[in-house]
Enzyme design. Structure first.
Site: not given
Ligand code: GRF
Length: 211
Positions: A101, A118, A154
């Site tokens: 992250i 993703h 995300d």
């Protein structure tokens, strides 16, 4: 509303990766001259880095010491990563299989200029186990999303999505491979589109500008 214009030609891109780098390879093989990968960075030694080296690209490794190991300092790692990226003066940062992250400092410094690919149709199945989560949930359709990165997992505004059908006999590996086939093309298409027209972000919405 924020307009992300793309002033330089070609578009200068820094790619971040952690894994086998097949997305990177697709970019190396398929991007036209409007996009230039100026550096590839990783948080661990990985095949993506060796692919980049083999292609003669500049690489950097900013290894992350996980919690409980010597040298663990998330903020300091984020600072070093931000500095490394900035050194290459990117117009855009592409997270392509980067399994960390990005912290506030990185996101703030390149605000709106980091995109991530993703392997699911967000907002369904965020996180590191998206393919297994979709399979275990029993969805009939999943896919690939390219989104602008914010400080969540995300959660940033979505730029593009493509669907992939789930087969009844899929395993995580077979499904992920079909998703990755789509991802490899989608990231190239998105980068070409961004290099032509730039993109805009307005709250939760993001879109590639029209010609
Ligand atoms: C992709 O599915 C990406 O979305 C996910 O990890 C995979 C990376 O594949 N986060 P590779 O390392 O580029 O082959």
């Amino acid at each position: 509303m924020t307009e992300i214009s793309t002033p330089s030609a070609p578009l200068r891109v820094v790619v971040l990766a952690s894994g086998t780098g097949s997305l990177l390879q697709s970019m190396l093989d398929n991007l036209d001259g409007t996009v230039e990968i100026v550096a590839v960075g990783a948080d661990r030694p990985c095949r993506a880095l060796t692919r980049a080296e083999d292609a003669g690209l500049t690489t950097f490794l900013e290894e992350y010491a996980p919690a409980g190991t010597p040298g663990h300092d998330r903020a300091a790692w984020n600072h070093r990563l931000a500095e490394r990226i900035a050194g290459h003066r990117p117009d855009l940062v592409v997270s392509a299989g980067f399994m960390r992250i990005l912290g506030e400092e990185v996101v703030d410094r390149f605000r709106g200029r980091i995109i991530n690919t993703h392997p699911a149709l967000l907002p369904a199945f965020p996180g590191a186990h998206a393919v297994a989560d979709a399979l275990n949930y029993g969805v009939a359709v999943t896919g690939s999303t390219v989104h602008v990165v914010d400080t969540g997992v995300d959660t940033g505004p979505i730029l593009a999505q493509r669907a992939v059908d789930v087969r009844h006999d899929d395993t995580v590996d077979t499904l992920h491979e079909r998703i990755k086939t789509v991802e490899r093309q989608l990231i190239v298409d998105v980068l070409h589109a961004i290099s032509r027209t730039g993109y805009s972000i307005d709250g939760r919405k993001a879109w590639i500008n029209h010609d």
